[in-house]
Write a protein that holds these residues in place. Structure first.
Motif, short mmCIF file in Angstrom:
data_model
loop_
_atom_site.label_atom_id
_atom_site.label_comp_id
_atom_site.label_asym_id
_atom_site.label_seq_id
_atom_site.Cartn_x
_atom_site.Cartn_y
_atom_site.Cartn_z
N CYS A 196 -2.89 1.87 -7.99
CA CYS A 196 -2.77 1.06 -6.76
C CYS A 196 -1.87 -0.15 -6.99
O CYS A 196 -2.05 -0.90 -7.96
N CYS A 219 -8.48 4.69 -2.22
CA CYS A 219 -9.54 3.69 -2.06
C CYS A 219 -10.55 4.13 -1.01
O CYS A 219 -11.60 3.51 -0.88
N CYS A 247 0.85 -1.19 0.00
CA CYS A 247 0.00 0.00 0.00
C CYS A 247 0.88 1.24 0.00
O CYS A 247 1.74 1.40 0.87
N CYS A 304 -1.81 6.21 -0.65
CA CYS A 304 -2.43 7.32 -1.39
C CYS A 304 -3.81 7.68 -0.84
O CYS A 304 -4.28 8.79 -1.01
N GLY A 305 -4.48 6.71 -0.24
CA GLY A 305 -5.81 6.96 0.33
C GLY A 305 -6.93 6.97 -0.69
O GLY A 305 -8.09 7.18 -0.34
S1 SF4 Z 1 -5.64 2.75 -3.37
FE1 SF4 Z 1 -4.23 1.05 -3.02
S2 SF4 Z 1 -2.27 1.99 -2.61
FE2 SF4 Z 1 -3.81 3.61 -2.35
S3 SF4 Z 1 -4.34 3.55 -0.15
FE3 SF4 Z 1 -5.78 2.21 -1.19
S4 SF4 Z 1 -4.85 0.13 -1.06
FE4 SF4 Z 1 -3.24 1.65 -0.62
#
Ligand code: SF4
Length: 147
Positions: A94, A31, A25, A28-29
């Motif tokens: 992601c 999701c 992960c 980036c937040g």
């Molecule tokens: S979109 Fe992917 S990389 Fe970004 S916070 Fe969510 S799980 Fe993590």
């Protein structure tokens, strides 16, 4: 963390241990922003918004209560090896989605850059986010996925 160098190139998602899985992960937040589906079958389309889960810190992209998130937010979903195939709504940046689709990670990923700030510097995080509790109509906040 004691991660093997470039473990994501040598191991499949299914072979990764918990620590490796979590390290994928990039923080980036994205999701944690609301999305909605419209249409059916071949006309189905996913819309991304800049409406964030109320627990999300809009500046850092981190959950404001990570340990209690499932308790506090009914629809918070844990990303696991089992449900990954259903997560095609994850942003195209992601790491879980990229590796699932056999694509390489971007250079700004902290596992490559060695610096968590590169995610923000590369413009990956959503800007001008608003918390769900402050808005009435999600439709006004639709964005292109890459924004
Ligand atoms: S979109 Fe992917 S990389 Fe970004 S916070 Fe969510 S799980 Fe993590």
């Amino acid at each position: 963390m004691n991660l093997e160098p470039e473990f994501w190139k040598r191991k499949s998602l299914l072979e990764m241990n918990e620590e490796e899985w979590e390290a994928l992960c990039d923080g980036c937040g994205k999701c944690c922003y609301r999305k909605y589906l419209r249409g059916r079958g071949k006309y189905e389309r996913i819309y991304f918004t800049r409406v964030a889960c109320d627990l999300l810190n809009l500046e850092t992209g981190k959950c404001g209560n990570y340990s209690r998130r499932f308790e506090l937010m009914d629809d918070c979903t844990k990303l696991t090896k089992k449900n990954l195939p259903d997560f095609n709504w994850l942003p195209s940046t992601c790491a879980y989605r990229l590796l699932y689709e056999n694509k390489p990670l971007f250079d700004w990923h902290p596992l490559i850059s060695g610096n968590p700030d590169t995610v923000k510097q590369a413009g990956i995080m959503i800007t001008n986010g608003v918390h769900e509790e402050n808005i009435i109509d999600w439709f006004e906040f639709v964005i292109d996925e890459e924004n």
